[in-house]
Scaffold this active site. Sequence first.
Site, PDB file in Angstrom:
ATOM      1  CD  GLU A   1      -8.759   1.058   7.756  1.00  0.00           C
ATOM      2  OE1 GLU A   1      -8.780   0.163   8.629  1.00  0.00           O
ATOM      3  OE2 GLU A   1      -8.099   2.105   7.882  1.00  0.00           O
TER       4      GLU A   1
ATOM      5  CG  ASP B   1      -0.287  -0.410   2.509  1.00  0.00           C
ATOM      6  OD1 ASP B   1       0.955  -0.357   2.575  1.00  0.00           O
ATOM      7  OD2 ASP B   1      -1.002  -0.774   3.461  1.00  0.00           O
TER       8      ASP B   1
ATOM      9  CG  ASN C   1      -9.044  -1.229  11.957  1.00  0.00           C
ATOM     10  OD1 ASN C   1      -8.067  -1.825  11.517  1.00  0.00           O
ATOM     11  ND2 ASN C   1      -9.563  -0.172  11.351  1.00  0.00           N
TER      12      ASN C   1
ATOM     13  CG  HIS D   1      -5.736  -1.914   8.906  1.00  0.00           C
ATOM     14  ND1 HIS D   1      -5.953  -0.746   9.590  1.00  0.00           N
ATOM     15  CD2 HIS D   1      -4.392  -2.032   8.811  1.00  0.00           C
ATOM     16  CE1 HIS D   1      -4.798  -0.182   9.901  1.00  0.00           C
ATOM     17  NE2 HIS D   1      -3.838  -0.948   9.440  1.00  0.00           N
TER      18      HIS D   1
HETATM   19  C1  GLP Z   1      -0.541   0.303   8.724  1.00  0.00           C
HETATM   20  C2  GLP Z   1      -0.203  -0.418   7.395  1.00  0.00           C
HETATM   21  C3  GLP Z   1      -0.368  -1.896   7.536  1.00  0.00           C
HETATM   22  C4  GLP Z   1       0.253  -2.304   8.849  1.00  0.00           C
HETATM   23  C5  GLP Z   1      -0.603  -1.819   9.985  1.00  0.00           C
HETATM   24  C6  GLP Z   1      -0.017  -2.031  11.354  1.00  0.00           C
HETATM   25  O1  GLP Z   1      -1.500   1.250   8.619  1.00  0.00           O
HETATM   26  N1  GLP Z   1      -0.910   0.023   6.241  1.00  0.00           N
HETATM   27  O2  GLP Z   1       0.207  -2.556   6.429  1.00  0.00           O
HETATM   28  O3  GLP Z   1       0.356  -3.692   8.935  1.00  0.00           O
HETATM   29  O4  GLP Z   1      -1.041  -0.512   9.780  1.00  0.00           O
HETATM   30  O5  GLP Z   1       0.942  -1.082  11.671  1.00  0.00           O
HETATM   31  P1  GLP Z   1       2.002  -1.293  12.803  1.00  0.00           P
HETATM   32  O6  GLP Z   1       2.905  -2.387  12.348  1.00  0.00           O
HETATM   33  O7  GLP Z   1       2.735   0.014  12.910  1.00  0.00           O
HETATM   34  O8  GLP Z   1       1.263  -1.650  14.040  1.00  0.00           O
END
Ligand code: GLP
Length: 244
Positions: free
Chosen positions: A143, A67, A136, A138
Amino acid sequence: MDIRVYGDYREMSRAAAQIVADQLRAKPDSVLGLATGSTPEGMYAELVRMYREGQVDFSQAHSFNLDEYVGLSPDDPRSYNVYMWKNLFRHVNFDPKRVHIPSGVGDDLAGQCLRYERMIEEAGGIDLQVLGIGRNGHIGFNEPGSPFDSRTRVVDLAEQTVSVNMEKTEAISLPTQAVSMGIGTILESRRIMLLANGVEKAEIVAKALRGPVTWMVPASALQVHGDVVVLLDKPAASRLETRM
Ligand code: GLP
């Protein structure tokens, strides 16, 4: 589902890097699906160390990131493009021509998303997809409510996602939209490795792995995939036992 629990973040990150390295050893021109966020930072640091010690070779590998934020130019410090070059690509022997990160800028984002899907297909599909998980549920930027057959597209981000990511990255502002591979795209990967650490992920990890398969918990889609390995540190696994 193969769930592995490690004593701490460092151990989890090492094990994750080893899985990537083994994948590349077995198939040097593997197509890797890569994730951003704080979770895989330790894995990337470990892969850089392994590369320096001659234990992993990226020269034939392909990569497709999950992404990117809409509206951030590739050199914006908040972009996932900058994240990937800073954490991995610039330290290892990845061929820049084989590195793919969705672009969040351009006049025709829908067309770019279609082309991204086509490029993944032309590369032969993703061999190993690395995933983190949002609080949440995702995966990528899919989402809650994202259809399980969704493809790469422009998505609206949940308010919580934007605020958590702002806090984590100390950004003053972040876009509220992103380009994300879809859940359908992710599920087509031959193998998926989900990483989660920290107690703040414990509840959602339990829901995703043990709860009902539902669009409202995007990561629950992984329950329907035949080859998923989940790497957790102890705090992230702490809600699992009671539900097993
Ligand atoms: C972000 C990314 C995801 C990631 C997630 C968790 O928004 N788009 O690909 O896995 O949220 O983030 P973190 O690893 O900082 O907890």
